[in-house]
Design a protein around this motif. Structure first.
Motif: not given
Length: 219
Positions: A204-211
């Motif tokens: 879930p923390w990937l949603m807040h990353c600059d991907t």
């Protein structure tokens, strides 16, 4: 890197009663990382570069590093009569350089490029980024979470085949539509979003990353 351990008086000079100045210095290791930039040095360095440098610090058990950025630019040749007069001489010099290169002698032309070197000190105890704290509180848990996600997807045939199918479909749609349109959508967007939803379920923390997915939406 030297660190002075002696005592100083109010004028910031060593007291005469102290031992020799050489005995009041200690050595400590630091990391030196050199990056070659294409256009310009980034000051301060991007966070991802600082994190990479901190990784090296942890690998070698040191607390500080110098991140060196090197930018090379070709010099602009002024258009004047002197250039025309020195053309023949320049050709002869080039011939000499080529001859030396063929003989195994490496030649450099520092006079034809500008070199800009920028050094930034990176510390694990930086009061702003607090790298040492976030290394333990953020980075290591997220790395462990991503590793767990990889194993979870690999042992679940449904998730694994779904992920691979969406990845192929997304790439095919992007190629057929030649990328994204002016509105930020485009071929492969729906498939890519579904693909990322699988990853978000696991991390879930990937949603807040600059991907890469976030960058494509902003196009």
């Amino acid at each position: 890197n030297n660190q002075n351990t002696g005592t100083r008086n109010e004028y910031n000079f060593f007291d005469e009663n102290d031992d020799d100045e050489e005995d009041q210095w200690t050595l400590r290791p630091i990391i030196v990382e050199c990056k070659h930039r294409m256009k310009e040095a980034k000051v301060p360095p991007p966070l991802y570069d600082q994190i990479q440098t901190c990784l090296y610090c942890h690998m070698y058990n040191v607390e500080e590093a110098d991140l060196i950025q090197v930018v090379r630019r070709k010099k602009r040749k002024p258009k004047n009569k002197e250039n025309k007069e020195t053309t023949n001489q320049g050709n002869r010099n080039d011939d000499d350089s080529n001859a030396k290169s063929k003989s195994g002698i490496t030649t450099t032309r520092d006079d034809q490029s500008d070199i800009q070197i920028t050094t930034t000190r990176i510390s694990l105890n930086d009061p702003i980024h607090n790298h040492n704290h976030h290394w333990k509180a953020t980075l290591l848990p997220r790395i462990a979470s991503f590793v767990d996600a990889v194993y979870n997807v690999r042992k679940d045939d449904g998730k694994r085949y779904r992920l691979l199918t969406l990845l192929v479909q997304s790439q095919q749609q992007m190629v057929e539509s030649s990328g994204f349109d002016d509105c930020g959508g485009g071929g492969g967007y729906a498939e890519e979003e579904e693909l990322w939803k699988i990853l978000w379920e696991e991390c879930p923390w990937l949603m807040h990353c600059d991907t890469a997915f976030g960058k494509n939406i902003r196009r």
